[in-house]
Design a protein around this motif. Structure first.
Motif, PDB file in Angstrom:
ATOM      1  N   VAL A 135       0.847  -1.189   0.000  1.00 18.54           N
ATOM      2  CA  VAL A 135       0.000   0.000   0.000  1.00 18.54           C
ATOM      3  C   VAL A 135       0.887   1.245   0.000  1.00 18.54           C
ATOM      4  CG1 VAL A 135      -0.144   0.094   2.528  1.00 18.54           C
ATOM      5  CG2 VAL A 135      -1.954   1.114   1.151  1.00 18.54           C
ATOM      6  N   THR A 136       0.477   2.251  -0.746  1.00 12.18           N
ATOM      7  CA  THR A 136       1.234   3.500  -0.772  1.00 12.18           C
ATOM      8  C   THR A 136       0.988   4.285   0.515  1.00 12.18           C
ATOM      9  OG1 THR A 136      -0.568   4.750  -1.811  1.00 12.18           O
ATOM     10  CG2 THR A 136       0.986   3.608  -3.270  1.00 12.18           C
ATOM     11  N   ASP A 137       1.894   5.200   0.823  1.00 16.03           N
ATOM     12  CA  ASP A 137       1.738   6.026   2.030  1.00 16.03           C
ATOM     13  C   ASP A 137       0.431   6.814   1.983  1.00 16.03           C
ATOM     14  OD1 ASP A 137       4.182   5.112   2.907  1.00 16.03           O
ATOM     15  OD2 ASP A 137       5.293   6.890   2.265  1.00 16.03           O
ATOM     16  N   ARG A 138       0.109   7.322   0.807  1.00 13.38           N
ATOM     17  CA  ARG A 138      -1.111   8.117   0.666  1.00 13.38           C
ATOM     18  C   ARG A 138      -2.357   7.284   0.939  1.00 13.38           C
ATOM     19  NH1 ARG A 138      -2.947  11.391  -4.828  1.00 13.38           N
ATOM     20  NH2 ARG A 138      -4.839  12.363  -3.950  1.00 13.38           N
TER      21      ARG A 138
ATOM     22  N   GLN B  47       3.451   3.554  12.124  1.00 13.93           N
ATOM     23  CA  GLN B  47       3.508   2.390  11.251  1.00 13.93           C
ATOM     24  C   GLN B  47       4.832   2.349  10.488  1.00 13.93           C
ATOM     25  OE1 GLN B  47       1.019   0.237  12.270  1.00 13.93           O
ATOM     26  NE2 GLN B  47       0.289  -0.038  10.181  1.00 13.93           N
ATOM     27  N   ALA B  48       5.238   3.501   9.961  1.00 11.59           N
ATOM     28  CA  ALA B  48       6.492   3.581   9.202  1.00 11.59           C
ATOM     29  C   ALA B  48       7.687   3.256  10.093  1.00 11.59           C
ATOM     30  CB  ALA B  48       6.644   4.974   8.601  1.00 11.59           C
ATOM     31  N   LEU B  49       7.660   3.740  11.328  1.00  5.28           N
ATOM     32  CA  LEU B  49       8.748   3.475  12.261  1.00  5.28           C
ATOM     33  C   LEU B  49       8.851   1.984  12.580  1.00  5.28           C
ATOM     34  CD1 LEU B  49      10.955   4.473  14.230  1.00  5.28           C
ATOM     35  CD2 LEU B  49       9.158   4.755  15.944  1.00  5.28           C
ATOM     36  N   MET B  50       7.703   1.345  12.810  1.00  2.00           N
ATOM     37  CA  MET B  50       7.715  -0.084  13.145  1.00  2.00           C
ATOM     38  C   MET B  50       8.231  -0.910  11.980  1.00  2.00           C
ATOM     39  SD  MET B  50       6.873  -0.130  16.234  1.00  2.00           S
ATOM     40  CE  MET B  50       6.649  -1.869  16.515  1.00  2.00           C
ATOM     41  N   ARG B  51       7.898  -0.524  10.750  1.00  2.00           N
ATOM     42  CA  ARG B  51       8.359  -1.278   9.590  1.00  2.00           C
ATOM     43  C   ARG B  51       9.873  -1.176   9.400  1.00  2.00           C
ATOM     44  NH1 ARG B  51       3.219   0.206   7.190  1.00  2.00           N
ATOM     45  NH2 ARG B  51       4.092   2.192   6.467  1.00  2.00           N
ATOM     46  N   MET B  52      10.485  -0.160   9.989  1.00  2.00           N
ATOM     47  CA  MET B  52      11.930   0.014   9.883  1.00  2.00           C
ATOM     48  C   MET B  52      12.706  -0.865  10.866  1.00  2.00           C
ATOM     49  SD  MET B  52      12.064   4.179   9.500  1.00  2.00           S
ATOM     50  CE  MET B  52      13.843   4.220   9.765  1.00  2.00           C
TER      51      MET B  52
ATOM     52  N   SER C  61       8.635  -5.452  13.174  1.00  2.00           N
ATOM     53  CA  SER C  61       8.423  -4.852  11.850  1.00  2.00           C
ATOM     54  C   SER C  61       7.182  -5.403  11.158  1.00  2.00           C
ATOM     55  CB  SER C  61       9.648  -5.102  10.967  1.00  2.00           C
ATOM     56  OG  SER C  61       9.798  -6.491  10.690  1.00  2.00           O
ATOM     57  N   PHE C  62       6.591  -6.472  11.702  1.00  2.00           N
ATOM     58  CA  PHE C  62       5.452  -7.107  11.047  1.00  2.00           C
ATOM     59  C   PHE C  62       4.166  -6.436  11.531  1.00  2.00           C
ATOM     60  CE2 PHE C  62       8.402 -10.840  11.883  1.00  2.00           C
ATOM     61  CZ  PHE C  62       9.199 -10.506  10.810  1.00  2.00           C
ATOM     62  N   VAL C  63       3.881  -5.271  10.978  1.00  2.00           N
ATOM     63  CA  VAL C  63       2.692  -4.521  11.396  1.00  2.00           C
ATOM     64  C   VAL C  63       1.655  -4.570  10.286  1.00  2.00           C
ATOM     65  CG1 VAL C  63       3.966  -2.975  12.900  1.00  2.00           C
ATOM     66  CG2 VAL C  63       3.656  -2.349  10.504  1.00  2.00           C
ATOM     67  N   SER C  64       0.427  -4.260  10.652  1.00  2.00           N
ATOM     68  CA  SER C  64      -0.641  -4.227   9.647  1.00  2.00           C
ATOM     69  C   SER C  64      -1.539  -3.037   9.916  1.00  2.00           C
ATOM     70  CB  SER C  64      -1.436  -5.533   9.693  1.00  2.00           C
ATOM     71  OG  SER C  64      -2.050  -5.696  10.952  1.00  2.00           O
TER      72      SER C  64
END
Length: 202
Positions: free
Chosen positions: A151-154, A188-193, A199-202
């Motif tokens: 999914v895009t950030d937007r 969300q972006a921080l957790m994915r990093m 990093s496994f967020v939804s």
């Protein structure tokens, strides 16, 4: 576009699939959806949708295949004029990184994931090496699979905004709500990093 003529009409049914879902519960849910679709059709609603979410997390994926591909419920054909249609979302076959596998192995707790030590596999890949525990897709479903990518950030921000609007009772002005959307998106972006299981967020 799906038409809804009254506030009481429902033409979208979601079934959340997981490892504990068996074929009997799927059949039961589909039969209820068929009844709803017939009622909707009498009301002039042309199409009713049943959505199987995370369909390949259950060993009953073959049952979902029967419904979607064979158009039958426990061997009974779905009438060709039935207005009920089916869609499904499946989890990807995403493997843990080598570093993560080593960490999980060293943690103990019976975490055996070497290929020669595990019977639960997709091909030669032990299921425990996958980020999501999934089951093999029936071959007849492959032509229907479409990879939408990430999914895009937007779009993620739009989704977060919709969830805040529909699932919370927050009384705030638009600017405050947008601030909350921004904070959740950044978290969300921080957790994915992160380099671990966080990093496994939804």
């Amino acid at each position: 576009m799906l038409a809804i003529f009254t506030k009481k009409a429902q033409n979208m049914i979601t079934m959340k699939v997981h490892g504990g879902v068996h074929k009997e519960s799927i059949y039961e849910s589909v039969r209820k959806a068929l009844t709803m679709a017939a009622k909707n059709q009498r009301m002039g609603i042309a199409m009713t949708i049943m959505f199987f979410d995370e369909a390949n997390t259950s060993e009953a994926i073959s049952t979902i295949k029967e419904i979607m591909i064979d158009r039958s419920v426990d061997g009974t054909p779905i009438h060709e004029n039935c207005s009920l249609q089916f869609i499904a979302a499946v989890n990807p076959y995403r493997q843990h990184s080598t570093e993560m596998i080593k960490r999980l192995e060293s943690a103990g707790l019976g975490y055996y994931i070497q290929s020669n030590e595990s019977q639960d596999k997709i091909g030669s890949i032990p299921l425990r090496r996958l980020v999501y525990r999934v089951n093999p897709m029936p071959l007849s479903m492959f032509p229907l699979i479409w990879d939408f990518g990430n999914v895009t950030d937007r779009n993620e921000m739009r989704y977060i905004a919709q969830m805040i609007e529909s699932h919370t009772k927050i009384k705030a002005d638009p600017q405050q709500k947008q601030t909350l959307v921004d904070l959740l998106s950044r978290s969300q972006a921080l957790m994915r990093m992160q380099k671990d299981e966080c990093s496994f967020v939804s």
